[in-house]
Design an enzyme around this catalytic site. Structure first.
Site, short mmCIF file in Angstrom:
data_model
loop_
_atom_site.label_atom_id
_atom_site.label_comp_id
_atom_site.label_asym_id
_atom_site.label_seq_id
_atom_site.Cartn_x
_atom_site.Cartn_y
_atom_site.Cartn_z
N ASP A 102 0.82 -1.20 0.00
CA ASP A 102 0.00 0.00 0.00
C ASP A 102 0.86 1.27 0.00
O ASP A 102 2.08 1.22 0.17
CB ASP A 102 -1.02 0.00 1.15
CG ASP A 102 -0.38 0.10 2.52
OD1 ASP A 102 0.37 1.06 2.76
OD2 ASP A 102 -0.64 -0.77 3.37
N TYR A 103 0.21 2.38 -0.21
CA TYR A 103 0.86 3.68 -0.41
C TYR A 103 1.86 4.00 0.69
O TYR A 103 2.97 4.49 0.43
CB TYR A 103 -0.23 4.76 -0.47
CG TYR A 103 0.25 6.15 -0.81
CD1 TYR A 103 0.61 6.48 -2.12
CD2 TYR A 103 0.31 7.14 0.17
CE1 TYR A 103 1.02 7.77 -2.43
CE2 TYR A 103 0.73 8.42 -0.14
CZ TYR A 103 1.08 8.73 -1.44
OH TYR A 103 1.50 10.01 -1.74
#
Length: 244
Positions: A102-103
């Site tokens: 994820d980011y």
């Protein structure tokens, strides 16, 4: 076997949505026959033409990336954010990430244009270990960590048992560093697992993927996998054992 629109996208012909449109418009042929059905599966041995132009098969490539935080694990982003593909301007092949981080998560991410290879390394049935180091808020006891080892129930199902080890703790700062190894890849899984036991993740990094690690790399850097490493990953997926 791979879906035709996916193969067209991976070959750089067009986005998957545009590839689907080309198929519906009758502009794609497989082995000399027009194909209009979405979801048609093809193999590397099939001859594919788009608007009369033969699809040239790319050489398979494999990279190990130290993904920084603040980068999207995708080929493109409709919000204009930087993606992992932007870190490979020197690679002519259309590569994509094997799974996702994820980011806000950093660490080891594989990149390739080999769909079969990606499937073998990401499908839970192949049980490829992925090891993360998490900084969590609070200091869990051994008993509080035990649900992670048994599997916790998330909104998309119960997780498989994980291996968990406390690396360090800081009572003054009220935080702990914990290593966790899983072989699944649900969306934001590690973060949600720690949320489920009441110790939210403040920082997360993937340290290992199977036998691979980040040694010698800084955030944003990458290297090609050796042919031997690619072979060992295949062996591990197929047999559950690390080859030699």
């Amino acid at each position: 076997m791979e879906r035709l629109q996916k193969m067209l996208a991976h070959a750089g012909v067009a986005s998957r949505r545009k590839a689907e449109q080309l198929i519906l418009e009758g502009k794609v042929q497989v082995n000399g026959k027009v194909v209009r059905e979405l979801g048609t599966k093809v193999s590397e041995s099939d001859t594919i033409e788009v608007a009369g132009v033969k699809l040239e098969k790319e050489q398979k490539v494999y990279y190990l990336l130290y993904k920084p935080r603040g980068i999207i694990s995708a080929v493109t982003d409709d919000k204009g954010r930087k993606t992992v593909s932007d870190l490979f301007p020197f690679v002519p092949e259309r590569i994509f990430p094997v799974g996702r981080l994820d980011y806000e998560t950093s660490g080891l991410l594989l990149m390739t244009n080999d769909g079969d290879f990606s499937y073998m390394l990401t499908h839970p049935k192949f049980k490829i270990d992925k090891t993360y180091v998490a900084r969590v808020k609070g200091i869990p006891t051994r008993e509080q960590l035990r649900p992670l080892e048994r599997g916790v129930v998330l909104e998309d199902g119960k997780t498989a048992p994980a291996r968990v080890k406390m690396l360090s703790s800081d009572k003054k700062a009220n935080k702990a560093i914990i290593e966790i190894t899983i072989h699944e890849g649900k969306n934001r899984q590690v973060r949600r697992m720690f949320d489920a036991i009441g110790f939210p993740v403040q920082k997360l990094k993937r340290e290992r993927f199977a036998f691979l690690n980040l040694h010698g790399l800084n955030a944003g850097e990458s290297r090609e996998l050796t042919s031997h490493e690619v072979k060992l990953l295949r062996v591990q997926a197929e047999t559950g054992k690390i080859g030699s």
